[in-house]
Design a protein around this motif. Structure first.
Motif, PDB file in Angstrom:
ATOM      1  N   LYS A  79      38.962  35.936  26.244  1.00 29.61           N
ATOM      2  CA  LYS A  79      38.847  36.025  27.701  1.00 29.61           C
ATOM      3  C   LYS A  79      38.958  34.621  28.312  1.00 29.61           C
ATOM      4  CE  LYS A  79      36.046  38.619  30.972  1.00 29.61           C
ATOM      5  NZ  LYS A  79      34.856  39.475  31.135  1.00 29.61           N
ATOM      6  N   SER A  83      45.041  33.925  30.576  1.00 26.99           N
ATOM      7  CA  SER A  83      45.263  33.652  31.994  1.00 26.99           C
ATOM      8  C   SER A  83      45.438  34.954  32.772  1.00 26.99           C
ATOM      9  CB  SER A  83      46.499  32.785  32.175  1.00 26.99           C
ATOM     10  OG  SER A  83      47.646  33.536  31.873  1.00 26.99           O
ATOM     11  N   SER A  85      44.091  38.839  34.095  1.00 23.76           N
ATOM     12  CA  SER A  85      42.808  39.402  34.496  1.00 23.76           C
ATOM     13  C   SER A  85      42.304  40.402  33.448  1.00 23.76           C
ATOM     14  CB  SER A  85      42.914  40.045  35.876  1.00 23.76           C
ATOM     15  OG  SER A  85      44.053  40.856  35.951  1.00 23.76           O
ATOM     16  N   THR A  86      43.226  41.070  32.740  1.00 25.46           N
ATOM     17  CA  THR A  86      42.831  41.940  31.640  1.00 25.46           C
ATOM     18  C   THR A  86      43.253  41.279  30.331  1.00 25.46           C
ATOM     19  OG1 THR A  86      43.476  43.742  33.100  1.00 25.46           O
ATOM     20  CG2 THR A  86      42.887  44.342  30.852  1.00 25.46           C
ATOM     21  N   LYS A 150      52.506  35.718  33.452  1.00 25.78           N
ATOM     22  CA  LYS A 150      52.836  37.003  34.094  1.00 25.78           C
ATOM     23  C   LYS A 150      54.268  37.412  33.796  1.00 25.78           C
ATOM     24  CE  LYS A 150      49.790  37.120  38.056  1.00 25.78           C
ATOM     25  NZ  LYS A 150      49.719  36.645  39.429  1.00 25.78           N
TER      26      LYS A 150
ATOM     27  N   SER B  85      45.005  40.999  48.924  1.00 30.18           N
ATOM     28  CA  SER B  85      44.418  39.678  48.730  1.00 30.18           C
ATOM     29  C   SER B  85      44.982  38.676  49.746  1.00 30.18           C
ATOM     30  CB  SER B  85      44.641  39.199  47.298  1.00 30.18           C
ATOM     31  OG  SER B  85      45.980  39.377  46.920  1.00 30.18           O
TER      32      SER B  85
END
Lengths: 249, 249
Positions: A79, A83, A85-86, A150, B85
């Protein structure tokens, strides 16, 4: 176990500056780590994963005398170094794929991206390239970093198979003028009038501004997906998919 | 000015439960609010926007005797009522578009979605539908809510033009057997062998599991995008775009 210094180093690779400085990046997720072990074993420096993951993926892992470092880490540490979120059960530390001295367009199908900004689009386009057997993805220097976590995540493993290079697109096209460049714009020739191609560059522009005038001029064809309805534009990755579906099938 | 109760009501619409209870939803963003005022004025209950936004978009806004409520709000309040956001300068409160008594497939091109889960994909598919002049998008009951803020955002305004309904897909197809249903699977007939269609349903499944066996059985054709390379699958929205690019052009 990971030392504090190692954790700090891995975290630093979330930033493009450090990725470029050390020529290494982080690839997260079960699928992408497996694909890297299958297709790019030589580039993988280390795998950080839970004990269960390492046990389950033993057949993929190299023997003891390999260069690759295998590190069992707890979920809490994953965790910390993730980088996303999950966070995932496995993270790989990977050497950047070396850029060729000269990018060759001849005899290949290439997707070129000018100033693309969304990492999700970048990753999705690499996945499309992998589906359609495209040889390489070439990015202009102001395009979003394909080594972004990402972007890598969105490739769903295709990152391990498709070489992605960064270069000055205009010089590249001008140096290899015999290879056709198909620039996607809103005012080009209907894509359905083109026969399937075996060689050429499919050129896609920025999400909101499209392609620059200069790069369109350096291209041999302007192509357009005919609009039947009213949407002002299509998402850049969707447009890439539709064009590949017409020009490569 | 917005009262605390109004703010609470708007915030409640971030949840599907309350959207269904009150048959209203929130659409955020400059573009989508403009498109709603242009194409669905009757459905817009209120616009909450900064003073500057309302001033700049005066030509789009209806006269004083309209039902529509125009409320000047500060950016801090917009932030509070936004579910995104990055909050926008304008937010609209909208009545859900009424579902027709009977969903008609005859003479139309329809995109049907079974158990799609990603709101970004949902919105992107609505945008694709709008580009290709598709008449409607029909969702199975277990599909992600199209009135989700992220989904609406991803439509880039197309939400105002494309009707989206929810129904039991199997009963719908069985009741209108004369309309062809093209089910996208990994083992169907090559899409390049189909001529363009003017009527029919393009059926897309869940992001990881694809279509259920039952719905494939209720379809008339299984279609597949030929794979030249090695990616295991394509993103659901990308597949939808490629299929539209082959069947509708």
């Amino acid at each position: 176990m990971l030392s504090k210094a190692q954790i700090k180093y891995i975290q630093s690779l979330q930033h493009k500056k450090y990725r470029q400085k050390f020529s290494q990046f982080i690839a997260e997720g079960d699928k992408i780590v497996q694909e890297l072990l299958r297709f790019r074993l030589d580039s993988v420096v280390a795998v950080y994963a839970t004990g269960i993951w390492l046990e389950q993926h033993k057949p993929l892992l190299p023997g003891d005398n390999a260069q690759l470092e295998l590190v069992t880490v707890e979920e809490g540490i994953l965790k910390q170094i993730s980088s996303l979120s999950t966070p995932n059960h496995a993270i790989a530390l990977v050497k950047m794929f070396p850029a060729p001295g000269k990018i060759e367009l001849k005899g290949k199908v290439t997707i070129a991206l000018e100033n693309l900004q969304d990492p999700g689009n970048m990753g999705t386009i690499i996945r499309i390239a992998d589906w359609f057997g495209v040889s390489q993805v070439i990015c202009s220097k102001d395009t979003v970093d394909p080594y972004n976590a990402k972007s890598i995540q969105a490739t769903m493993g295709s990152f391990a198979r498709i070489p992605v290079y960064e270069t000055d697109l205009q010089s590249l096209f001008e140096a290899q003028k015999d290879v056709p460049v198909y620039a996607a714009t809103l005012h080009g020739k209907d894509i359905t009038t083109f026969p399937p191609i075996k060689e050429g560059v499919i050129l896609i522009g920025n999400e909101s501004r499209g392609l620059s005038e200069a790069i369109v001029k350096a291209s041999s064809h302007e192509i357009t997906i005919p609009r039947i309805g009213h949407a002002e534009s299509l998402n850049a990755a969707i447009a890439t998919g539709i064009i590949c579906g017409r020009l490569l099938l």
